[in-house]
Motif scaffolding. Structure first.
Motif, PDB file in Angstrom:
ATOM      1  N   LEU A 129     -42.147  23.927 -21.297  1.00  0.00           N
ATOM      2  CA  LEU A 129     -41.879  25.074 -20.272  1.00  0.00           C
ATOM      3  C   LEU A 129     -40.527  25.398 -20.340  1.00  0.00           C
ATOM      4  N   ASN A 143     -46.658  23.748 -26.222  1.00  0.00           N
ATOM      5  CA  ASN A 143     -46.398  24.977 -25.725  1.00  0.00           C
ATOM      6  C   ASN A 143     -47.292  25.049 -24.289  1.00  0.00           C
ATOM      7  N   PRO A 144     -46.948  25.388 -23.273  1.00  0.00           N
ATOM      8  CA  PRO A 144     -47.707  25.318 -22.077  1.00  0.00           C
ATOM      9  C   PRO A 144     -48.734  26.379 -22.147  1.00  0.00           C
ATOM     10  N   CYS A 146     -51.443  29.163 -20.608  1.00  0.00           N
ATOM     11  CA  CYS A 146     -51.010  30.696 -19.779  1.00  0.00           C
ATOM     12  C   CYS A 146     -51.133  30.230 -18.299  1.00  0.00           C
ATOM     13  N   THR A 149     -48.048  28.173 -17.076  1.00  0.00           N
ATOM     14  CA  THR A 149     -46.935  29.117 -17.016  1.00  0.00           C
ATOM     15  C   THR A 149     -46.603  29.932 -15.771  1.00  0.00           C
ATOM     16  N   LEU A 153     -43.903  28.579 -13.001  1.00  0.00           N
ATOM     17  CA  LEU A 153     -42.482  29.085 -12.702  1.00  0.00           C
ATOM     18  C   LEU A 153     -42.384  29.607 -11.485  1.00  0.00           C
ATOM     19  N   ASN A 287     -42.260  39.036 -22.582  1.00  0.00           N
ATOM     20  CA  ASN A 287     -42.015  37.785 -21.989  1.00  0.00           C
ATOM     21  C   ASN A 287     -41.605  37.671 -20.487  1.00  0.00           C
ATOM     22  N   CYS A 289     -41.819  36.905 -16.572  1.00  0.00           N
ATOM     23  CA  CYS A 289     -42.647  36.656 -15.486  1.00  0.00           C
ATOM     24  C   CYS A 289     -42.037  37.324 -14.303  1.00  0.00           C
ATOM     25  N   LYS A 313     -45.634  35.677 -22.616  1.00  0.00           N
ATOM     26  CA  LYS A 313     -45.067  34.401 -21.767  1.00  0.00           C
ATOM     27  C   LYS A 313     -46.095  33.342 -21.751  1.00  0.00           C
ATOM     28  N   GLY A 314     -47.379  33.524 -21.763  1.00  0.00           N
ATOM     29  CA  GLY A 314     -48.354  32.621 -21.515  1.00  0.00           C
ATOM     30  C   GLY A 314     -48.780  31.970 -23.050  1.00  0.00           C
ATOM     31  N   GLN A 318     -43.424  32.692 -25.349  1.00  0.00           N
ATOM     32  CA  GLN A 318     -43.139  31.559 -24.848  1.00  0.00           C
ATOM     33  C   GLN A 318     -42.697  30.449 -26.103  1.00  0.00           C
ATOM     34  N   ASN A 322     -39.309  29.333 -27.311  1.00  0.00           N
ATOM     35  CA  ASN A 322     -38.926  27.622 -27.463  1.00  0.00           C
ATOM     36  C   ASN A 322     -38.274  27.538 -28.906  1.00  0.00           C
TER      37      ASN A 322
END
Lengths: 342, 342, 342, 342
Positions: A129, A143-144, A146, A149, A153, A287, A289, A313-314, A318, A322
């Motif tokens: 995250l 990776n988280p 969707c 995330t 956040l 990306n 949020c 972003k989901g 992301q 990363n």
């Protein structure tokens, strides 16, 4: 750097291609597939003609070892079995599937109903995250998801600062249909979904334990949450609406101060204090949020809203964020798109 | 019988026309308007060519007195001022707006920010939640709002039977865009809403007091609720997802038994016990309300889902159902459509 | 370089912002408006929060003279009156409206029903169909219309090489609704357009003379064409389907050879010879134009298909392409996006 | 009367159920299936819960012989093989597939690439374009295709009266996605079709010979036509735009007079002379066909537009209309729905 994508034909893979294409540090992208080896990628996806006119490659330990980063964007149950076999000392793996996210593989079996990855390999994976996890030194990133995330956040600053009562958390999330992937089914058929909003997997969604685990990791609190998922007739976007009682004496100002504390320096989180409407198309294709929170004096409860693009972003965005952080690039490299509002 | 529609050019009015057209007891439909008198209705709405090729009529006390039933489907603040002036001893009025729903006109002012109807006229109006209210003898019906209909039908049996804790109710509702009416605005513009799901009027929606009032009336309980509204990119449909703690010792079976108790004889409420997905297109174009409930053993909370067509069960359909009940017709007269699933 | 946008709040303006944001040669973007001076741009468009948090500026001769390029993206009838007043020796103007496209201002009056720009100013403007026009030295560019771009790119090689009979051209075009702009109206209202495909301005569309003029300019032929426009329920995209008799002895191979002759070196035109389906989402969000052609042996007629994103290749993207060409940058600078297929 | 539906699970079948449900002459509907025998119909389609809660039945000669009318709504290649085996002296068959439409089974093989029905059985079938064919005495009706219905209703009066030159006919048709049926595929997947308009089967659509055959039958003219089909992102609706040269001396008034001659007494054809926009949602959910025509003086060509609901007038509705006409019922019985404009 040389990167590879396993599962390039899926939507996560397509989105990685879209974003990595303009990433200044990426010199080549190898597209792997577990099912369509040899197929010309632009024949399957004509929108990529002139851009990716070469065949999908077979997954081999040797091919992978030549790459600096490999993204796996495969259905549940695939990368968890594959990666332990192809891992090497050089390559960094960023897994977009849910296979490596749950720390206890028994939880994976319970919620995913698939064979889990080996516990030892899961132990090596670090949950990514991006705004909350320092991944320095990680060779495998989980990776988280969707939904997690979007949810985490917006919730973590308020939980971490002890401003809301997480034990009564209700999270109601809505997603566009791309979250269901590229495999046609009745549940993703145009005619049966265009004029339809539905609820599915009621109290059974596999992102529930991921959210609970992350709340424990980052806010130090453990309790079961209520989390619902709805399918809405749009391609992209998640809006997560969460509800919790306010702790005694807390004000809306305190809530926004918490967001400021954690996100003032974070380029992808935007807090919209005065919004009268918060919408998924504010972040489409990017990306970002966006977060908004409102205190209801009548009930002393808080309504927390966040929107993301589930594929960026989901998922793919992301993942690239990363990669940027791991390799010391600017966090926003390749991710500077302006939202496609229309 | 002779019926009239005030506000025929709005979507509630159009839907009344669509449904009343095949109602066997209706011999004539007079279309009134407050703004387009004289305009040919089928010129404004070509889809009605050959069906309603006559001009909209001016609203007069005399014209109205000749009618058996008048439906008012006007924006907030209109019918509450108009109806006291045109009411008579003969005509029954069924008001689809929110002007006559809140028993205390001070609440109306607080939530609608419009001038309320006279308290004395509001006192005459009976709230017409068709499955819960005996409207015998009423001359003025306040037809329920779209969101309240979806929410109340799913919650009242559980609250009335004391199976869930209403004081912690969280209601998260999502609506198609027709709920915003026929007046173009940025918030209903095709391009800005097609790939967008948004939250709006957070903790400020005027249907909050209506839901609270009805819970008090029919379940005998009073508390503030949390109620959120989202706009999803489809034309019709509401899905309301509600969350509440289960009372001690209650089982999912008890919940379905409560629905059975109240709705077994009700033609428009369908309880879907084994659904893996509940969707708005299951009821599209019809007066049905589909309900599903699920107990989460991990949290001891219940997730309650209901879907309606906001323009039918949430507006014109329920209004006709109320007319049928008032006049002693079969409750389903004019409302026997099969859902337009596709 | 310093650029400005007049009409930034419209969709053409928004798209210019989206694309110019990542243009490596652009150091600043000034947003002008004729109606909302002083308004914070990101307040009007929250999706730009953190990206364009500064106020719209008033249009003055002085402010404009400081800029290297000014894009005008205004409704018909605006830039044609404004630009003659603010033009200067330094600034290059690229006009996305139709005001400067028709060489004879009498035609403009006939088809646009607006006051034309002065003939002398129109004389200075060069039509900027990027793949066909050498604009070297131009200070004022009339950026082509969305429909004409899709149509002309697909037809000109075949007409220029004398392969089809243009005198019997039938062009049937379909556009997403963003082509109608950001001003809400019944014709762009979500509910009334989501399940609707319509024809409009039958034989009266203002792009007819623009297409005819360009065929005369680039292929040397003059005749009236039949051109129809349809509105389809999607945000972006144009698909133009054209029909013409094949000249004697011409084969499908000849047609593709003509495309190859004119477009082999053009980065934004993609010819899809073996397509079984050609779709607008193959080019969504990008400056690509995809073209396909098919000869029907039964009728000896040819069916010609082209797709573009109306807001990119049909407006802002081609405008930036024109800027790149004029200033000697790489033609694809700022326009290297991968299509957003989903 | 007792009716049956073979292929009830398809969209044509679902639409027959929707419409027949309120047909006053229908006392029972038996639902047959070739693949899901025994399945509870409302389990497969929950929108029919409470309406059709009984199992699908196997197709047997005996079961069929008990019925007055059987509708077959099956994929190409099914009913042509099945019907000759189950036909009997009593039952009338109305086939919604293309299996019995082409008089010469060699044409069927050429265009459908399936095994044709026996020529002798095809010879018994009467093409059922309801406004043009007297079907008195027919026991087997070949119900017209969706595209041919929209096209023929708009063209036949003009061809029959010798007002336009059919030898140069160009027909450009656009359809909603329900025309592709209920079987999920990439071409009907929500995400890949929502923001997409495409052309498919260029010059190869199986409705081409059907249109040509009907023009020969009803207007007495034979020539190959150009006919294109596009998929637009909506559920229902076809808009067909046709182009042809006007014959010498013919005026727009003559064209409308021709429509009046053939359709003044036809309840389902509406001619919209003054329309500025003709849209599929004007007829949505109904058996109407709306027609508009415009003469372009510049080209001396005529643009002809027609809209239908492909599932109603283009399939189930016309099938019921044919049943009504065959059995001497009012032509509009069961088909009096008001269009669902929104």
């Amino acid at each position: 750097m040389k990167v590879g994508i396993i599962g390039a034909t899926g939507y996560g893979g397509l989105e990685l291609i879209r974003l990595l294409h303009n990433h200044s540090k990426v010199e080549s992208i190898t597209l792997f597939t577990s099912s369509d080896e040899g197929a010309l990628f632009s024949a399957k996806y004509p929108h990529l003609k002139g851009l990716y006119d070469f065949p999908l490659e077979a997954i081999t330990k040797e091919a992978i070892a030549k790459l600096d980063v490999v993204f796996t964007s495969t259905p549940s149950g695939v990368s968890g079995q594959l990666l332990p076999d192809v891992a090497n000392a050089h390559t960094t793996f960023i897994d977009l599937s849910g296979d490596l996210r749950l720390k206890d593989i028994a939880d994976y079996e319970t919620w995913y109903h698939k064979k889990p990855a080996p516990q030892a390999f899961v132990d090596k994976a670090m949950y990514g995250l991006a705004e909350w996890q320092d991944t320095t030194g990680a060779k495998v990133i989980a990776n988280p998801g969707c939904y997690p995330t979007a949810v985490l956040l917006s919730l973590l600053p308020l939980l971490k600062e002890n401003l809301i009562d997480g034990s009564q958390l209700i999270i109601d999330a809505k997603s566009g249909i791309s979250g269901s992937g590229n495999k046609p089914s009745q549940g993703t058929h145009f005619t049966e979904n265009t004029e339809a909003t539905s609820i599915y997997k009621v109290n059974k969604h596999q992102h529930i334990p991921e959210i609970e685990q992350a709340i424990a990791m980052y806010a130090g609190e453990s309790y079961p949450i209520t989390f619902s998922t709805h399918l809405v007739p749009m391609i992209r976007g998640i809006i997560a609406t969460s509800y919790a009682p306010l702790k005694d004496g807390v004000t809306e100002t305190d809530l926004y101060a918490a967001y400021d504390k954690y996100y003032a320096q974070k380029p992808f989180v935007r807090v919209l204090q005065d919004a009268t409407r918060v919408s998924t198309n504010q972040v489409r294709g990017t990306n970002f949020c966006d977060i908004h929170v409102n205190v209801d004096a009548r009930t002393n409860r808080v309504t927390i809203v966040s929107v993301i693009d589930n594929l960026v972003k989901g998922a793919a965005g992301q993942a690239i964020q990363n990669m940027n952080l791991l390799f010391g690039y600017d966090e926003t490299e390749g991710l500077t798109q302006v939202p496609i509002f229309i």
